[in-house]
Design a protein around this motif. Structure first.
Motif: not given
Length: 267
Positions: A70-87
């Motif tokens: 997030d904007k503060n550099g805190t990790p946020q879990l990516v849920e679901g089956d769709v991979l993020p663009d930077n995976s």
């Protein structure tokens, strides 16, 4: 305080210490050889070591997962089956993924960056999830016979470790500056921002240096700014050294593909 109350407090404090020690011992039975895995065109292979410091075996399972910052550099879990663009999933090979480690033993997991055509020029990131469990043999023999009431294997849950994996299939640009320096004389501190722009993350140590003799006054290790973020604000204690004698020095971690050294006088 009465003797009875003193004794009760003593017993209670000892019990809390025992519980904390037990939790700490179980949580750190498995130790990792590093807290970050890095791959690029010059460093295509990486041996990741997992050690078992327990007197019992460990069953381990490895998975890849994803977090966004997030904007503060805190990790946020990516849920679901769709991979993020930077995976980094499609750029990695690694094995083994399931294994057991003997007491006081260790296991090497080998990572390799894959060649992929049509890959966008940017930094890729996934997280290695290391999930290990103690294996306790509950089998009991009574008078030469197996006691079926306690027969079998027990798996005791352990701490799940998350290790970031950074993959750079290309040479990527970055610009870094130290700015917004503020000296707080009342608290004897120096606060400043490390600002990042460009195509990749940066991992660094930051020091406060006495310019008169080049000695270190303060140190913060393992600073990091990922591509989702532009800056990190840090505070170091000046320890009574006048601000005009202070220098801020940033040194990039060479193990993550960079060699930046940046210095800025406090005043």
């Amino acid at each position: 305080m009465s003797f009875a109350n003193f004794k009760l407090n003593y017993i209670f404090n000892r019990l809390i210490m025992f519980i904390l020690l037990a939790v700490s011992t179980s949580s750190f039975a498995v130790s990792l050889g590093t807290y970050r895995i890095y791959l690029d065109r010059q460093h295509r292979d990486y041996d990741f070591i997992i050690s078992n410091r327990d007197p019992v075996p460990q069953n381990c399972k490895l998975n890849l997962t994803h977090y966004n910052m997030d904007k503060n550099g805190t990790p946020q879990l990516v849920e679901g089956d769709v991979l993020p663009d930077n995976s980094a999933v499609n750029l990695l090979r690694y094995s083994p993924r399931n294994f057991s480690i003997d007491p006081q033993g260790r296991q090497t997991v080998r990572f390799r960056m894959r060649n992929q055509s049509g890959v966008e020029k940017k930094e890729y990131r996934s997280y290695l999830e290391v999930n290990c469990q103690m294996v306790e043999d509950k089998t009991e023999i009574i008078d030469g016979k197996l006691n079926s009431q306690v027969a079998g294997i027990s798996l005791t849950p352990q701490l799940v470790h998350q290790v970031p994996i950074i993959v750079r299939p290309f040479n990527l640009d970055i610009q870094v500056e130290i700015t917004d320096i503020n000296v707080d004389l009342n608290n004897d501190t120096v606060t400043f921002a490390v600002k990042r722009s460009g195509e990749r993350s940066i991992f660094f140590d930051i020091e406060l240096i006495n310019k008169n003799n080049n000695t270190r006054i303060a140190l913060k290790k393992n600073g990091k700014i990922y591509p989702e973020n532009n800056e990190k604000v840090l505070t170091l204690r000046a320890k009574g050294i006048p601000s005009e004698d202070l220098l801020i020095r940033l040194t990039e971690d060479k193990r993550t593909g960079g060699d930046l050294i940046l210095e800025k006088s406090v005043k």
